[in-house]
Design a protein around this motif. Sequence first.
Motif, PDB file in Angstrom:
ATOM      1  N   ALA A   1     -95.083  31.467  32.435  1.00 31.49           N
ATOM      2  CA  ALA A   1     -94.485  31.537  31.103  1.00 31.49           C
ATOM      3  C   ALA A   1     -95.399  32.309  30.149  1.00 31.49           C
ATOM      4  O   ALA A   1     -94.934  33.116  29.341  1.00 31.49           O
ATOM      5  CB  ALA A   1     -94.216  30.135  30.574  1.00 31.49           C
ATOM      6  N   ARG A   2     -96.709  32.067  30.261  1.00 34.39           N
ATOM      7  CA  ARG A   2     -97.650  32.781  29.397  1.00 34.39           C
ATOM      8  C   ARG A   2     -97.670  34.271  29.744  1.00 34.39           C
ATOM      9  O   ARG A   2     -97.713  35.127  28.855  1.00 34.39           O
ATOM     10  CB  ARG A   2     -99.043  32.185  29.556  1.00 34.39           C
ATOM     11  CG  ARG A   2    -100.040  32.827  28.627  1.00 34.39           C
ATOM     12  CD  ARG A   2    -101.350  32.115  28.632  1.00 34.39           C
ATOM     13  NE  ARG A   2    -102.244  32.739  27.672  1.00 34.39           N
ATOM     14  CZ  ARG A   2    -103.548  32.705  27.757  1.00 34.39           C
ATOM     15  NH1 ARG A   2    -104.128  32.056  28.739  1.00 34.39           N
ATOM     16  NH2 ARG A   2    -104.285  33.303  26.855  1.00 34.39           N
ATOM     17  N   ALA A   3     -97.612  34.587  31.039  1.00 33.53           N
ATOM     18  CA  ALA A   3     -97.586  35.989  31.457  1.00 33.53           C
ATOM     19  C   ALA A   3     -96.315  36.676  30.953  1.00 33.53           C
ATOM     20  O   ALA A   3     -96.362  37.825  30.510  1.00 33.53           O
ATOM     21  CB  ALA A   3     -97.678  36.080  32.981  1.00 33.53           C
ATOM     22  N   ALA A   4     -95.193  35.969  30.979  1.00 37.84           N
ATOM     23  CA  ALA A   4     -93.934  36.546  30.492  1.00 37.84           C
ATOM     24  C   ALA A   4     -93.990  36.786  28.982  1.00 37.84           C
ATOM     25  O   ALA A   4     -93.517  37.812  28.490  1.00 37.84           O
ATOM     26  CB  ALA A   4     -92.773  35.633  30.841  1.00 37.84           C
ATOM     27  N   ARG A   5     -94.567  35.833  28.249  1.00 42.14           N
ATOM     28  CA  ARG A   5     -94.694  36.014  26.794  1.00 42.14           C
ATOM     29  C   ARG A   5     -95.615  37.187  26.470  1.00 42.14           C
ATOM     30  O   ARG A   5     -95.338  37.986  25.575  1.00 42.14           O
ATOM     31  CB  ARG A   5     -95.222  34.730  26.145  1.00 42.14           C
ATOM     32  CG  ARG A   5     -94.219  33.621  26.017  1.00 42.14           C
ATOM     33  CD  ARG A   5     -94.714  32.503  25.106  1.00 42.14           C
ATOM     34  NE  ARG A   5     -96.055  32.032  25.404  1.00 42.14           N
ATOM     35  CZ  ARG A   5     -96.358  31.027  26.245  1.00 42.14           C
ATOM     36  NH1 ARG A   5     -95.391  30.393  26.880  1.00 42.14           N
ATOM     37  NH2 ARG A   5     -97.611  30.658  26.446  1.00 42.14           N
ATOM     38  N   LEU A   6     -96.709  37.290  27.203  1.00 40.38           N
ATOM     39  CA  LEU A   6     -97.643  38.388  26.976  1.00 40.38           C
ATOM     40  C   LEU A   6     -96.983  39.728  27.311  1.00 40.38           C
ATOM     41  O   LEU A   6     -97.150  40.707  26.583  1.00 40.38           O
ATOM     42  CB  LEU A   6     -98.917  38.197  27.802  1.00 40.38           C
ATOM     43  CG  LEU A   6    -100.000  39.259  27.610  1.00 40.38           C
ATOM     44  CD1 LEU A   6    -100.485  39.291  26.163  1.00 40.38           C
ATOM     45  CD2 LEU A   6    -101.163  39.006  28.557  1.00 40.38           C
ATOM     46  N   ALA A   7     -96.205  39.766  28.385  1.00 36.89           N
ATOM     47  CA  ALA A   7     -95.516  40.999  28.762  1.00 36.89           C
ATOM     48  C   ALA A   7     -94.533  41.424  27.676  1.00 36.89           C
ATOM     49  O   ALA A   7     -94.449  42.614  27.336  1.00 36.89           O
ATOM     50  CB  ALA A   7     -94.785  40.801  30.089  1.00 36.89           C
ATOM     51  N   LYS A   8     -93.811  40.464  27.141  1.00 31.29           N
ATOM     52  CA  LYS A   8     -92.868  40.781  26.060  1.00 31.29           C
ATOM     53  C   LYS A   8     -93.605  41.322  24.835  1.00 31.29           C
ATOM     54  O   LYS A   8     -93.164  42.287  24.209  1.00 31.29           O
ATOM     55  CB  LYS A   8     -92.069  39.526  25.714  1.00 31.29           C
ATOM     56  CG  LYS A   8     -90.895  39.764  24.835  1.00 31.29           C
ATOM     57  CD  LYS A   8     -90.101  38.484  24.686  1.00 31.29           C
ATOM     58  CE  LYS A   8     -88.831  38.723  23.934  1.00 31.29           C
ATOM     59  NZ  LYS A   8     -88.034  37.511  23.806  1.00 31.29           N
ATOM     60  N   ARG A   9     -94.725  40.715  24.519  1.00 33.37           N
ATOM     61  CA  ARG A   9     -95.513  41.155  23.360  1.00 33.37           C
ATOM     62  C   ARG A   9     -96.087  42.554  23.600  1.00 33.37           C
ATOM     63  O   ARG A   9     -96.087  43.401  22.699  1.00 33.37           O
ATOM     64  CB  ARG A   9     -96.633  40.148  23.099  1.00 33.37           C
ATOM     65  CG  ARG A   9     -97.452  40.443  21.873  1.00 33.37           C
ATOM     66  CD  ARG A   9     -96.675  40.165  20.606  1.00 33.37           C
ATOM     67  NE  ARG A   9     -97.489  40.529  19.470  1.00 33.37           N
ATOM     68  CZ  ARG A   9     -97.087  41.317  18.494  1.00 33.37           C
ATOM     69  NH1 ARG A   9     -95.868  41.774  18.485  1.00 33.37           N
ATOM     70  NH2 ARG A   9     -97.893  41.614  17.513  1.00 33.37           N
ATOM     71  N   ILE A  10     -96.557  42.821  24.812  1.00 31.46           N
ATOM     72  CA  ILE A  10     -97.097  44.142  25.137  1.00 31.46           C
ATOM     73  C   ILE A  10     -96.003  45.194  25.032  1.00 31.46           C
ATOM     74  O   ILE A  10     -96.230  46.289  24.501  1.00 31.46           O
ATOM     75  CB  ILE A  10     -97.740  44.138  26.537  1.00 31.46           C
ATOM     76  CG1 ILE A  10     -99.032  43.327  26.511  1.00 31.46           C
ATOM     77  CG2 ILE A  10     -98.016  45.555  27.029  1.00 31.46           C
ATOM     78  CD1 ILE A  10     -99.646  43.090  27.874  1.00 31.46           C
ATOM     79  N   THR A  11     -94.794  44.867  25.508  1.00 29.87           N
ATOM     80  CA  THR A  11     -93.670  45.802  25.407  1.00 29.87           C
ATOM     81  C   THR A  11     -93.420  46.186  23.958  1.00 29.87           C
ATOM     82  O   THR A  11     -93.269  47.365  23.625  1.00 29.87           O
ATOM     83  CB  THR A  11     -92.393  45.173  26.005  1.00 29.87           C
ATOM     84  OG1 THR A  11     -92.645  44.846  27.367  1.00 29.87           O
ATOM     85  CG2 THR A  11     -91.213  46.104  25.913  1.00 29.87           C
ATOM     86  N   THR A  12     -93.397  45.204  23.089  1.00 31.77           N
ATOM     87  CA  THR A  12     -93.151  45.446  21.669  1.00 31.77           C
ATOM     88  C   THR A  12     -94.262  46.288  21.041  1.00 31.77           C
ATOM     89  O   THR A  12     -93.993  47.250  20.310  1.00 31.77           O
ATOM     90  CB  THR A  12     -93.022  44.111  20.912  1.00 31.77           C
ATOM     91  OG1 THR A  12     -92.011  43.337  21.541  1.00 31.77           O
ATOM     92  CG2 THR A  12     -92.687  44.328  19.458  1.00 31.77           C
ATOM     93  N   ILE A  13     -95.507  45.945  21.338  1.00 32.19           N
ATOM     94  CA  ILE A  13     -96.645  46.661  20.750  1.00 32.19           C
ATOM     95  C   ILE A  13     -96.661  48.117  21.206  1.00 32.19           C
ATOM     96  O   ILE A  13     -96.817  49.039  20.385  1.00 32.19           O
ATOM     97  CB  ILE A  13     -97.967  45.949  21.102  1.00 32.19           C
ATOM     98  CG1 ILE A  13     -98.049  44.592  20.403  1.00 32.19           C
ATOM     99  CG2 ILE A  13     -99.162  46.819  20.744  1.00 32.19           C
ATOM    100  CD1 ILE A  13     -99.183  43.714  20.897  1.00 32.19           C
TER     101      ILE A  13
END
Length: 153
Positions: A5-17
């Motif tokens: 779940a943390r990896a998925a949240r980080l991936a989503k945040r990286i996509t946005t950034i």
Amino acid sequence: MVDHARAARLAKRITTIVATAISTEIKDPRLAHVTITDCRVTGDLHDATVFYTVMGASVDAEPDVAEAAAGLAAATGVLRTKVGAGTGVRFTPTLRFELDTVPDATRAMDELLARARAQDELVARAAEDARPAGESDPYKHEDDESSGEDRLG
């Protein structure tokens, strides 16, 4: 222990950034038609694979994938710095950019489906005028009992 779940949240945040940085902050003309589609982060949060697509300058123009890849390679350091500042994780993941092949596969699948529909229409048109080769009803019915007794004995 891997926290998916943390990896998925980080991936989503990286996509946005990364998408925001490419569209507003990085002024490389090679990245003008690049769209970030997805990101996947490893379970240890040390590596991130960012998927992208490239559109042509116009509807008829072919996308310049090699130039876009070169532009992303040149901007990787800046983008990793932005990801580190925007995520606040202890170790900023390394960024690897890969061309997203899903749109091409989708386009090929749509073409195959269109060809299948056209073939189905041809078969349906041919079946409209078709007649059975033998009798119109080749199956045995209950009222045909006398013919069944002749076969048995």
